[in-house]
Design a protein around this motif. Structure first.
Motif, PDB file in Angstrom:
ATOM      1  N   LEU A  81       0.858  -1.179   0.000  1.00  0.00           N
ATOM      2  CA  LEU A  81       0.000   0.000   0.000  1.00  0.00           C
ATOM      3  C   LEU A  81       0.891   1.225   0.000  1.00  0.00           C
ATOM      4  N   VAL A  82       0.742   2.076  -1.031  1.00  0.00           N
ATOM      5  CA  VAL A  82       1.491   3.332  -1.106  1.00  0.00           C
ATOM      6  C   VAL A  82       0.509   4.495  -1.134  1.00  0.00           C
ATOM      7  N   GLY A  83       0.978   5.640  -0.676  1.00  0.00           N
ATOM      8  CA  GLY A  83       0.153   6.837  -0.637  1.00  0.00           C
ATOM      9  C   GLY A  83      -0.079   7.243   0.800  1.00  0.00           C
ATOM     10  N   GLU A  84       0.254   8.450   1.121  1.00  0.00           N
ATOM     11  CA  GLU A  84       0.126   8.948   2.483  1.00  0.00           C
ATOM     12  C   GLU A  84      -0.928  10.042   2.562  1.00  0.00           C
ATOM     13  N   PRO A  85      -1.615  10.118   3.694  1.00  0.00           N
ATOM     14  CA  PRO A  85      -2.574  11.213   3.859  1.00  0.00           C
ATOM     15  C   PRO A  85      -1.847  12.546   3.879  1.00  0.00           C
ATOM     16  N   GLY A  86      -2.498  13.564   3.406  1.00  0.00           N
ATOM     17  CA  GLY A  86      -1.936  14.906   3.447  1.00  0.00           C
ATOM     18  C   GLY A  86      -1.984  15.450   4.863  1.00  0.00           C
ATOM     19  N   PRO A  87      -1.428  16.643   5.066  1.00  0.00           N
ATOM     20  CA  PRO A  87      -1.365  17.209   6.413  1.00  0.00           C
ATOM     21  C   PRO A  87      -2.724  17.642   6.973  1.00  0.00           C
ATOM     22  N   LYS A  88      -3.707  17.811   6.117  1.00  0.00           N
ATOM     23  CA  LYS A  88      -5.017  18.276   6.569  1.00  0.00           C
ATOM     24  C   LYS A  88      -6.120  17.418   5.961  1.00  0.00           C
TER      25      LYS A  88
ATOM     26  N   ASP B  65      -9.605  14.753   5.986  1.00  0.00           N
ATOM     27  CA  ASP B  65      -9.892  13.358   6.265  1.00  0.00           C
ATOM     28  C   ASP B  65      -8.883  12.475   5.537  1.00  0.00           C
ATOM     29  N   PRO B  66      -8.152  11.602   6.244  1.00  0.00           N
ATOM     30  CA  PRO B  66      -7.156  10.749   5.585  1.00  0.00           C
ATOM     31  C   PRO B  66      -7.744   9.880   4.479  1.00  0.00           C
ATOM     32  N   LEU B  67      -9.046   9.563   4.572  1.00  0.00           N
ATOM     33  CA  LEU B  67      -9.657   8.699   3.568  1.00  0.00           C
ATOM     34  C   LEU B  67      -9.955   9.409   2.253  1.00  0.00           C
ATOM     35  N   THR B  68      -9.783  10.709   2.208  1.00  0.00           N
ATOM     36  CA  THR B  68      -9.998  11.429   0.955  1.00  0.00           C
ATOM     37  C   THR B  68      -8.717  11.541   0.126  1.00  0.00           C
ATOM     38  N   HIS B  69      -7.591  11.104   0.691  1.00  0.00           N
ATOM     39  CA  HIS B  69      -6.315  11.194  -0.026  1.00  0.00           C
ATOM     40  C   HIS B  69      -6.076   9.913  -0.831  1.00  0.00           C
ATOM     41  N   PRO B  70      -5.452  10.032  -1.994  1.00  0.00           N
ATOM     42  CA  PRO B  70      -5.269   8.856  -2.850  1.00  0.00           C
ATOM     43  C   PRO B  70      -4.308   7.838  -2.262  1.00  0.00           C
ATOM     44  N   ARG B  71      -4.593   6.583  -2.561  1.00  0.00           N
ATOM     45  CA  ARG B  71      -3.715   5.489  -2.178  1.00  0.00           C
ATOM     46  C   ARG B  71      -3.871   4.367  -3.184  1.00  0.00           C
ATOM     47  N   LEU B  72      -2.824   3.558  -3.268  1.00  0.00           N
ATOM     48  CA  LEU B  72      -2.756   2.505  -4.269  1.00  0.00           C
ATOM     49  C   LEU B  72      -2.336   1.202  -3.606  1.00  0.00           C
ATOM     50  N   SER B  73      -3.148   0.176  -3.762  1.00  0.00           N
ATOM     51  CA  SER B  73      -2.791  -1.170  -3.301  1.00  0.00           C
ATOM     52  C   SER B  73      -2.279  -1.965  -4.497  1.00  0.00           C
TER      53      SER B  73
ATOM     54  N   GLY C 240      -3.551  -3.722  -9.523  1.00  0.00           N
ATOM     55  CA  GLY C 240      -3.543  -2.575  -8.628  1.00  0.00           C
ATOM     56  C   GLY C 240      -4.964  -2.108  -8.381  1.00  0.00           C
ATOM     57  N   ASN C 241      -5.195  -1.640  -7.173  1.00  0.00           N
ATOM     58  CA  ASN C 241      -6.479  -1.046  -6.807  1.00  0.00           C
ATOM     59  C   ASN C 241      -6.197   0.375  -6.361  1.00  0.00           C
ATOM     60  N   LEU C 242      -6.655   1.327  -7.150  1.00  0.00           N
ATOM     61  CA  LEU C 242      -6.437   2.739  -6.858  1.00  0.00           C
ATOM     62  C   LEU C 242      -7.689   3.335  -6.241  1.00  0.00           C
TER      63      LEU C 242
ATOM     64  N   LYS D 154     -13.703   7.520  -6.252  1.00  0.00           N
ATOM     65  CA  LYS D 154     -12.767   7.408  -7.374  1.00  0.00           C
ATOM     66  C   LYS D 154     -11.963   6.116  -7.245  1.00  0.00           C
ATOM     67  N   ALA D 155     -12.605   4.986  -7.505  1.00  0.00           N
ATOM     68  CA  ALA D 155     -11.951   3.682  -7.399  1.00  0.00           C
ATOM     69  C   ALA D 155     -11.712   3.108  -8.794  1.00  0.00           C
ATOM     70  N   PHE D 156     -10.526   2.517  -8.970  1.00  0.00           N
ATOM     71  CA  PHE D 156     -10.130   1.966 -10.271  1.00  0.00           C
ATOM     72  C   PHE D 156      -9.373   0.664 -10.067  1.00  0.00           C
ATOM     73  N   ASN D 157      -9.574  -0.281 -10.958  1.00  0.00           N
ATOM     74  CA  ASN D 157      -8.736  -1.472 -11.038  1.00  0.00           C
ATOM     75  C   ASN D 157      -7.708  -1.221 -12.135  1.00  0.00           C
ATOM     76  N   LEU D 158      -6.456  -1.540 -11.836  1.00  0.00           N
ATOM     77  CA  LEU D 158      -5.370  -1.279 -12.773  1.00  0.00           C
ATOM     78  C   LEU D 158      -4.621  -2.565 -13.100  1.00  0.00           C
ATOM     79  N   THR D 159      -4.160  -2.651 -14.325  1.00  0.00           N
ATOM     80  CA  THR D 159      -3.334  -3.765 -14.768  1.00  0.00           C
ATOM     81  C   THR D 159      -1.864  -3.374 -14.614  1.00  0.00           C
ATOM     82  N   PRO D 160      -0.938  -4.342 -14.696  1.00  0.00           N
ATOM     83  CA  PRO D 160       0.481  -3.969 -14.672  1.00  0.00           C
ATOM     84  C   PRO D 160       0.830  -2.946 -15.766  1.00  0.00           C
ATOM     85  N   GLY D 161       0.204  -3.042 -16.933  1.00  0.00           N
ATOM     86  CA  GLY D 161       0.461  -2.075 -17.990  1.00  0.00           C
ATOM     87  C   GLY D 161       0.001  -0.675 -17.646  1.00  0.00           C
TER      88      GLY D 161
END
Length: 171
Positions: free
Chosen positions: A85-92, A94-102, A150-152, A158-165
């Motif tokens: 899991l990559v992507g960190e919450p911003g300084p301000k 709700d942490p759940l509104t910031h993007p992250r990628l599994s 990948g799951n963005l 804003k949810a997306f399924n991603l392929t390696p490409g």
């Protein structure tokens, strides 16, 4: 008296069609990440999540530098299936509104005696200069992750399924 069944509403698929904006966001998250949460499975099948250093190899695949003494390294040696899991919450906000990628895939250890290790080390030290202190230790080696999907989550709705490409920058 017959009970009244609960009302059901039709569910819609929350996953949006993958587009260039989603691909660019996912690529940005991986290129900027310096650490990640790594999920592994131990011998009993129990999950373990830990924080690891994160980078990209020259070919753009995720890598980490790990000690073979760490429990997560031992787990990967026995079962290479893992998730990052990559992507960190911003300084301000709700942490759940910031993007992250599994990222879901498998791990492969790169021998610290191989030419591939030296190429990775040169590249990795540019973004992780403090690793110079232990990169040459005998118990440290690189782990290359082969991503299968990948799951963005780009923020609310804003949810997306991603392929390696989708995760590789255009060549």
């Amino acid at each position: 008296m017959t009970p009244i069944p609960p009302k059901t509403t039709p569910t819609t698929n929350p996953i949006r069609p993958t587009n260039d904006e989603a691909r660019a966001l996912a690529q940005s998250l991986t290129s900027q990440a310096r650490f990640a949460a790594l999920a592994t499975l131990d011998a009993s099948g129990s999950p373990l999540v830990t924080r690891v250093a994160f980078g990209l190899c020259p070919a753009g695949q995720p890598i980490s530098l790990m000690s073979s003494l760490a429990q997560h390294s031992q787990n990967l040696a026995a079962n290479p299936a893992c998730s990052l899991l990559v992507g960190e919450p911003g300084p301000k906000g709700d942490p759940l509104t910031h993007p992250r990628l599994s990222l879901v895939g498998t791990a492969r250890f790169v021998s610290n005696q191989s030419p591939e290790h030296q190429e990775m080390a040169t590249h990795y030290l540019r973004s992780h200069p403090k690793s110079k202190l232990y990169i040459g230790f005998a118990d440290f080696s690189f782990v290359r992750f082969t991503v299968q999907l990948g799951n963005l989550n780009g923020g609310f709705g804003k949810a997306f399924n991603l392929t390696p490409g989708d995760l590789s920058p255009p060549s």
